[in-house]
Design an enzyme around this catalytic site. Sequence first.
Site, PDB file in Angstrom:
ATOM      1  N   ASP A 199      -8.675  -0.732   6.319  1.00  0.00           N
ATOM      2  CA  ASP A 199      -8.721  -2.042   6.964  1.00  0.00           C
ATOM      3  C   ASP A 199      -7.377  -2.374   7.591  1.00  0.00           C
ATOM      4  O   ASP A 199      -7.193  -3.472   8.111  1.00  0.00           O
ATOM      5  CB  ASP A 199      -9.097  -3.120   5.944  1.00  0.00           C
ATOM      6  N   LYS A 224       0.798  -1.226   0.000  1.00  0.00           N
ATOM      7  CA  LYS A 224       0.000   0.000   0.000  1.00  0.00           C
ATOM      8  C   LYS A 224       0.832   1.279   0.000  1.00  0.00           C
ATOM      9  O   LYS A 224       0.374   2.333  -0.453  1.00  0.00           O
ATOM     10  CB  LYS A 224      -0.939   0.012   1.209  1.00  0.00           C
TER      11      LYS A 224
END
Length: 372
Positions: free
Chosen positions: A108, A76
């Site tokens: 998340d 990410k």
Amino acid sequence: MPDNDSSLRTLPWFVRPAARAWRCPPAPVEVRAFHTSLPDYSPTRLTELRPLAAELGVGRVFVKDESCRLGLPAFKALGASWAVHRTLSERAVSGAEPDPVTLVTATDGNHGRAVARMARLLGQHAHVFAPKGVHPQAIAAIVAEQARVTEVMGPYDEAVRLAAEAAAAPDAVLVQDTAWPGYERIPGWIVEGYSTLCAEIDEQLTAERVDGPDLVSTPVGVGSLAQAVVTHYRSRPSGRAPALLSVEPEAAACVLESLTRGEPVSVTTGETTMAGLNCGTPSSIAWPYLHNGLDAAVAIRDADSARAAVDLAALGVSSGPCGAAALAGLRAVLTGVGAEERRTALGLDPGSVVVLLSTEGAAANPYSTLDH
């Protein structure tokens, strides 16, 4: 009671082989140059796992190991770093005050930590909304980046909504890795950031004297990484066009359900150890790429992902439940009732080259080592 006989169950599966003929424009080339300029940048490993090739009945299997990316245990950071860079650069060009801004996001786990890390490194603030089900250790990792964390009792989609509301405050910017009508520019930069991962794979396969993969298996939440993968492999005017497989938890298979219906839909999500994939609505900018460019989609159970993570660890690859989903999904496709038809639909044979995207290391997801 769990169904222990996978060969008898109906696999949640969608296939569209015509996707290999679809084409789209490529990602901007300057993304890779930006990442290579970062002090912590180095390409992550592409590891060949010969035992998996023998098991799956293909020629070679490579795993893209994202367990250490720009100092964090998941991919990410590629999207967050590029999007934050673009966001702050545009603010500077527009003449905005140089005071710190608050980067707001819902997560998340991995995306929020990446945004918080970028905020800390660049002297900005971060406010992260975490939905129900995010492990306390993942929350603690975000707090350790000096971010403010708001825990939401609802699902991921609710956390996204609350983050968007909070970002309406002065000197706040939403840096979200999913898009919806009216909010698409920054999510588009995040997708562009992921293109570096695919460019590295090209170079690493070339070093192995491989012309390119025959299949790429990608874990999917809202579909942003899958959008980047589709963009990369469907923007080539000629040459090999690999099959592209998306993998989701059965508890949150919004992309599979949308592909099956032929339009983007939201699903009610349940509990899953694949926390980073527990999303109920596909990204609006990802959907056209997923709809046109994905060959197939499959949904898997937590037990499938857990087994895959154990097997990858035994082969020297640290992978959390989300990362291991890439292997678990391909295993599900190539075993059980209808396996030969699915193998044929994906164009796989004993000489095929497969790339599995292991998007997180075990350290990124406490569910890797703890019971849910």
